[in-house]
Design an enzyme around this catalytic site. Structure first.
Site, mmCIF file in Angstrom:
data_model
loop_
_atom_site.group_PDB
_atom_site.id
_atom_site.type_symbol
_atom_site.label_atom_id
_atom_site.label_comp_id
_atom_site.label_asym_id
_atom_site.label_seq_id
_atom_site.Cartn_x
_atom_site.Cartn_y
_atom_site.Cartn_z
ATOM 1 N N LYS A 1 35.008 38.747 53.659
ATOM 2 C CA LYS A 1 34.068 37.702 54.374
ATOM 3 C C LYS A 1 32.660 37.897 54.506
ATOM 4 O O LYS A 1 31.785 38.088 54.713
ATOM 5 C CB LYS A 1 35.548 37.989 56.278
ATOM 6 C CG LYS A 1 36.756 37.336 55.519
ATOM 7 C CD LYS A 1 37.939 37.133 56.780
ATOM 8 C CE LYS A 1 39.288 37.362 56.175
ATOM 9 N NZ LYS A 1 40.454 36.939 57.138
ATOM 10 N N ARG B 1 44.707 44.523 54.960
ATOM 11 C CA ARG B 1 44.950 43.010 53.746
ATOM 12 C C ARG B 1 43.027 42.679 52.624
ATOM 13 O O ARG B 1 42.074 42.423 53.297
ATOM 14 C CB ARG B 1 44.990 41.883 54.415
ATOM 15 C CG ARG B 1 45.286 40.489 53.493
ATOM 16 C CD ARG B 1 45.395 39.527 54.049
ATOM 17 N NE ARG B 1 45.928 38.212 53.037
ATOM 18 C CZ ARG B 1 44.838 37.544 53.223
ATOM 19 N NH1 ARG B 1 43.725 37.829 52.700
ATOM 20 N NH2 ARG B 1 45.138 36.701 52.193
#
Length: 309
Positions: A251, A285
């Site tokens: 991210k 995840r």
């Protein structure tokens, strides 16, 4: 009281014994991390040949590889949450995910499949096709009909905190787009309150507590500093009593911290995963399943041993 386990289908996840790994399968042409498995534009999908995805993008083979590496859950999504991405309607999302879910359920019956969607109609069809969890980035607030679908199908739901606004993005060509921060009075208290409001929606729809998983929403409507703080204080989310999923993989807060594009964020992801596990994450995840699974196992050996004693 903290939930002890989740039994769904033939799978039982016992919280606190080890970290569970969720592998990401993005059936999109525009994933932020560059791992989207569909070309752009995506060609027509025919159910008869499993959507043609095996030949076009190898989704079943990637799923097989993830499971062989030790992944516990496969998360299949058909709409990108990349800042600046264009939304897709339910029909297009179903065209993307249903053939893959059907193929994986048929060829890899041992797989525990999650569908990454906030749309009730998509979740309903995906659960009929073989999915067992719904990963909702809007925590049952994006589609008021979704909670009832989850309850009726006996599925589990992941409630992700999200105050991001699609129009509020920061653009950096090399590092990729990021959602701008939302307004917070007190970051952790606001996140906890928002999550528990979504828990109330789930409960009111008839979803039992043991089928609820919380995700603090790293990367969604938070500054770099807020994302770092959220991971470092993840134990406060865990103290709400529900299992916690953490999704830091590749991210933008990692890219902005290290000044690196998405394809060079492996080590940054690993650091976020390790600290997240130490602070109480039950599920991670991730895109890079093989690497992150090793990281999770090593971190478990370090921190869960201490917790047990």
């Amino acid at each position: 009281m903290r939930m002890s386990s989740l039994t769904i289908g033939n799978h039982t996840l016992v919280w606190g014994t080890r970290t569970y790994v969720m592998g990401i399968l993005n059936l999109t042409p525009d994933s932020f991390s560059g791992d989207g498995l569909l070309p752009s534009p995506s060609p027509p999908i025919s159910e008869g040949n499993g959507g043609g995805l095996e030949g076009r993008a190898g989704v079943v083979e990637i799923a097989r590889r993830f499971l062989a590496a030790g992944a516990d859950i496969l998360d299949i999504g058909g709409e990108s949450t990349r800042p600046g991405s264009q939304p897709v309607d339910a029909e297009e999302e179903l065209r993307r995910v249903l053939p893959a879910i059907r193929s994986i359920a048929a060829e890899l019956p041992q797989a525990l499949i999650s569908v990454d969607t906030y749309k009730a109609s998509v979740a309903d069809e995906a659960l009929k096709a073989g999915a067992r969890l719904v990963n909702d980035v809007w925590a049952l607030r994006g589609d008021p009909a979704l909670a009832a679908v989850v309850a009726r199908r006996g599925a589990a739901v992941i409630l992700m905190h999200n105050r991001s606004k699609p129009a509020s993005i920061e653009v950096r060509e090399r590092l990729g787009n990021a959602y701008q921060a939302a307004e917070y009075g007190d970051l952790l208290e606001d996140v906890k309150r928002d999550l528990m409001e979504s828990v109330a929606i789930a409960r009111n729809a008839g979803i039992p507590d043991e089928r609820i998983i919380l995700d603090p929403g790293v990367g969604f409507g938070k500054t770099v500093e807020q994302n770092l703080e959220l991971i470092n204080r993840l134990g406060e989310i865990r103290a709400l009593g529900f299992p916690v999923l953490l999704g830091p993989s590749r991210k933008s807060f990692i890219g902005y911290t290290l000044n690196l594009p998405p394809d060079q964020r492996l080590e940054g992801t690993a650091a976020a995963v390790a600290v997240g596990i130490a602070r109480g994450a039950d599920i991670i995840r991730v895109h890079d399943v093989e690497y992150m699974l090793r990281m999770a196992r090593m971190t478990d050996a370090l921190v869960r041993r201490k917790q047990d004693h």
